[in-house]
Design a protein around this motif. Structure first.
Motif, PDB file in Angstrom:
ATOM      1  N   PRO A 306      -1.297   3.937  -6.296  1.00 48.48           N
ATOM      2  CA  PRO A 306      -1.933   2.675  -5.943  1.00 48.48           C
ATOM      3  C   PRO A 306      -1.878   2.421  -4.439  1.00 48.48           C
ATOM      4  N   GLU A 307      -2.893   1.745  -3.955  1.00 44.67           N
ATOM      5  CA  GLU A 307      -2.923   1.382  -2.537  1.00 44.67           C
ATOM      6  C   GLU A 307      -1.680   0.570  -2.200  1.00 44.67           C
ATOM      7  N   PRO A 325       3.966  -0.449  -4.451  1.00 46.69           N
ATOM      8  CA  PRO A 325       3.658  -1.801  -3.962  1.00 46.69           C
ATOM      9  C   PRO A 325       4.025  -2.852  -5.000  1.00 46.69           C
ATOM     10  N   GLU A 326       4.018  -4.088  -4.569  1.00 47.61           N
ATOM     11  CA  GLU A 326       4.346  -5.193  -5.475  1.00 47.61           C
ATOM     12  C   GLU A 326       3.427  -5.216  -6.685  1.00 47.61           C
ATOM     13  N   GLY A 327       3.969  -5.669  -7.787  1.00 46.80           N
ATOM     14  CA  GLY A 327       3.156  -5.808  -8.990  1.00 46.80           C
ATOM     15  C   GLY A 327       3.213  -4.597  -9.897  1.00 46.80           C
ATOM     16  N   HIS A 358      14.513  -0.400  -7.555  1.00 43.49           N
ATOM     17  CA  HIS A 358      13.719  -0.401  -8.788  1.00 43.49           C
ATOM     18  C   HIS A 358      12.230  -0.172  -8.545  1.00 43.49           C
ATOM     19  N   ASP A 359      11.832  -0.246  -7.267  1.00 43.18           N
ATOM     20  CA  ASP A 359      10.425   0.017  -6.949  1.00 43.18           C
ATOM     21  C   ASP A 359      10.232   1.426  -6.372  1.00 43.18           C
ATOM     22  N   CYS A 360      11.285   2.258  -6.445  1.00 46.81           N
ATOM     23  CA  CYS A 360      11.226   3.584  -5.808  1.00 46.81           C
ATOM     24  C   CYS A 360      11.322   4.713  -6.823  1.00 46.81           C
ATOM     25  N   ASP A 382      -2.323   7.437 -12.079  1.00 47.56           N
ATOM     26  CA  ASP A 382      -3.201   6.684 -12.994  1.00 47.56           C
ATOM     27  C   ASP A 382      -2.382   5.751 -13.881  1.00 47.56           C
ATOM     28  N   TYR A 383      -1.247   6.246 -14.373  1.00 44.18           N
ATOM     29  CA  TYR A 383      -0.426   5.426 -15.258  1.00 44.18           C
ATOM     30  C   TYR A 383       0.097   4.200 -14.498  1.00 44.18           C
ATOM     31  N   ILE A 384       0.599   4.446 -13.285  1.00 43.21           N
ATOM     32  CA  ILE A 384       1.149   3.327 -12.492  1.00 43.21           C
ATOM     33  C   ILE A 384       0.053   2.288 -12.229  1.00 43.21           C
ATOM     34  N   LYS A 385      -1.120   2.762 -11.866  1.00 42.28           N
ATOM     35  CA  LYS A 385      -2.219   1.822 -11.552  1.00 42.28           C
ATOM     36  C   LYS A 385      -2.594   1.003 -12.787  1.00 42.28           C
TER      37      LYS A 385
END
Ligand SMILES: Cc1ncc(COP(=O)(O)O)c(C=O)c1O
Length: 389
Positions: A306-307, A325-327, A358-360, A382-385
């Motif tokens: 994701p961007e 990124p956030e979200g 937790h975001d890494c 793709d899964y993350i997005k």
């Protein structure tokens, strides 16, 4: 009760499913392992009775003299350490044993070890096994922040400082020359042990080699730890530790009391590999191999993630450390779904001792083809997005 090791096991979830691409384990490329040379060396060692029996007998707990000489003559000068004596080298069972032996000698339950934020999960696990308290020191792209190190030192009175200076696991950063000097000076001034763990240093594919922290150590506070896993073979389980003779004598006792010595046969193979110049002949090929794989991995992360995903391109090594990124979903949670997208990685939380990360995620690209790297990053991205809020 769930201990740190079982939490880590979950974060790794090194998969057994054959169709899952395992970007979790930091395996070197098969192509980097000198199989042909090892075949030749094995034949030479076993052909003669004298060397064959030597390979299959007991030997010195400190390690085979040939290998200690080879480390002193062929490897340490590359780290800015000249005139090392074989008596200052201890051969260990992989790089991991440099850490356990150092803990046996220096760590008592309740002692504090200062580590980089983030740091190598298995090292944290080892330190916790010795009932040490790990406290992390803030870092920037050049390594530990000296102000924070000094503040934490004064607050916690640590027994040890643990640093991975080259292409750090997991963050990929390299401790700068200035910071290396400052760390050696700090360890000397405060009279504290600094473990310099440098298993990736030979895998540099950008920038200039830097001298080790140990090369600036005036009083013998720095223990230089290294491994043969990334330059020879991880399965051989070979590593070494270079320190003042006084420290080596204590490590010697710990080694004798735990497992006597490292397999002599493996040590003979590594010694001949170094002494015959095979390592020097091959290391350029290994660096080029990973440079290419790192380029492919970087391009596919940019393309598919994701961007706003963030990573720093390491100057060497086998990992990418990506911050989402956030979200996005927590990476530990994403990993629980790995069978859906068929990619494994290490979730970031295991590299921290303060609840962060937790975001890494850490992605190892060392033992995959270009196609596998691209396909794996595509599926994961793709899964993350798709799960992003
Ligand atoms: C920072 C660090 N230290 C030590 C080791 C241990 O190496 P070995 O496999 O030789 O035990 C590793 C391996 O991944 C590592 O990343």
């Amino acid at each position: 009760m769930e201990n740190f090791a079982s939490v880590v096991r979950k974060l790794f979830q090194a998969t057994t499913a054959p169709d899952v691409l395992n970007f979790a384990t930091g395996s070197p490329a098969n192509a980097s392992i000198p199989l042909e040379e090892i075949r030749e060396l094995s034949r030479d060692i076993l052909e003669q009775d004298a060397s064959g029996y030597r390979a299959l007998q007991y030997n010195d707990p400190q390690g085979l003299i040939d290998l200690r000489e080879a480390v002193a003559e062929k490897l340490l000068p590359r780290r800015g350490i000249s005139g090392a004596k074989p008596s200052q080298v201890m051969i260990t069972q992989g790089g991991m044993e440099t850490l356990t032996l150092s803990c046996h000698v220096f760590i008592d339950p309740g002692d504090v070890i200062l580590i980089e934020e983030p740091s190598f999960t298995q090292a944290i696990e080892t330190f916790k096994l010795f009932e040490a308290n790990c406290v992390s020191v803030e870092c920037d792209d050049n390594g530990m922040l000296m102000d924070d190190l000094a503040a934490k030192f004064d607050q916690y009175k640590p027994k040890m400082i643990y640093v991975i200076p080259s292409f750090q696991n997991p963050a990929g950063r390299t401790t700068s020359l200035e910071r290396r000097k400052a760390l050696a000076e700090f360890a000397n001034a405060r009279d504290v042990i600094l473990l310099e763990d440098d298993p990736y240093v030979e895998l540099r594919y950008h920038g200039e080699d830097l001298p080790s922290i140990k090369s600036f150590d005036k009083n013998g506070n720095v223990i230089f730890c290294n491994s043969f896993s990334k330059i020879f073979s991880p399965g051989m389980r070979l590593g070494y530790l270079f320190a003042d003779e006084e420290i080596i004598s204590h490590v010697y006792d710990a080694k004798t009391a735990t497992n006597s010595h490292v397999a002599v046969y493996n040590q003979m193979l590594a010694a001949e590999y170094l002494k015959r110049g095979m390592f020097e002949n091959r290391i350029g090929f290994i660096r080029d191999l990973y440079k290419h794989k790192a380029d492919v991995a970087a391009a596919s992360i940019v393309k598919y993630f994701p961007e706003g995903s963030h990573f720093v391109r390491p100057e060497g090594g086998l990992f990418f450390w990506v911050r989402l990124p956030e979200g996005c979903m927590d990476t530990t949670e994403i990993l629980e779904h790995k069978d859906e997208f068929k990619v494994s990685f290490v979730a970031g939380a295991g590299f921290f001792v303060n609840g962060k990360g937790h975001d890494c995620m850490r992605l190892s690209f060392g033992n995959f083809s270009d196609e596998q790297i691209d396909a794996g990053m595509h599926r994961l991205g793709d899964y993350i997005k798709a799960t992003r809020e």
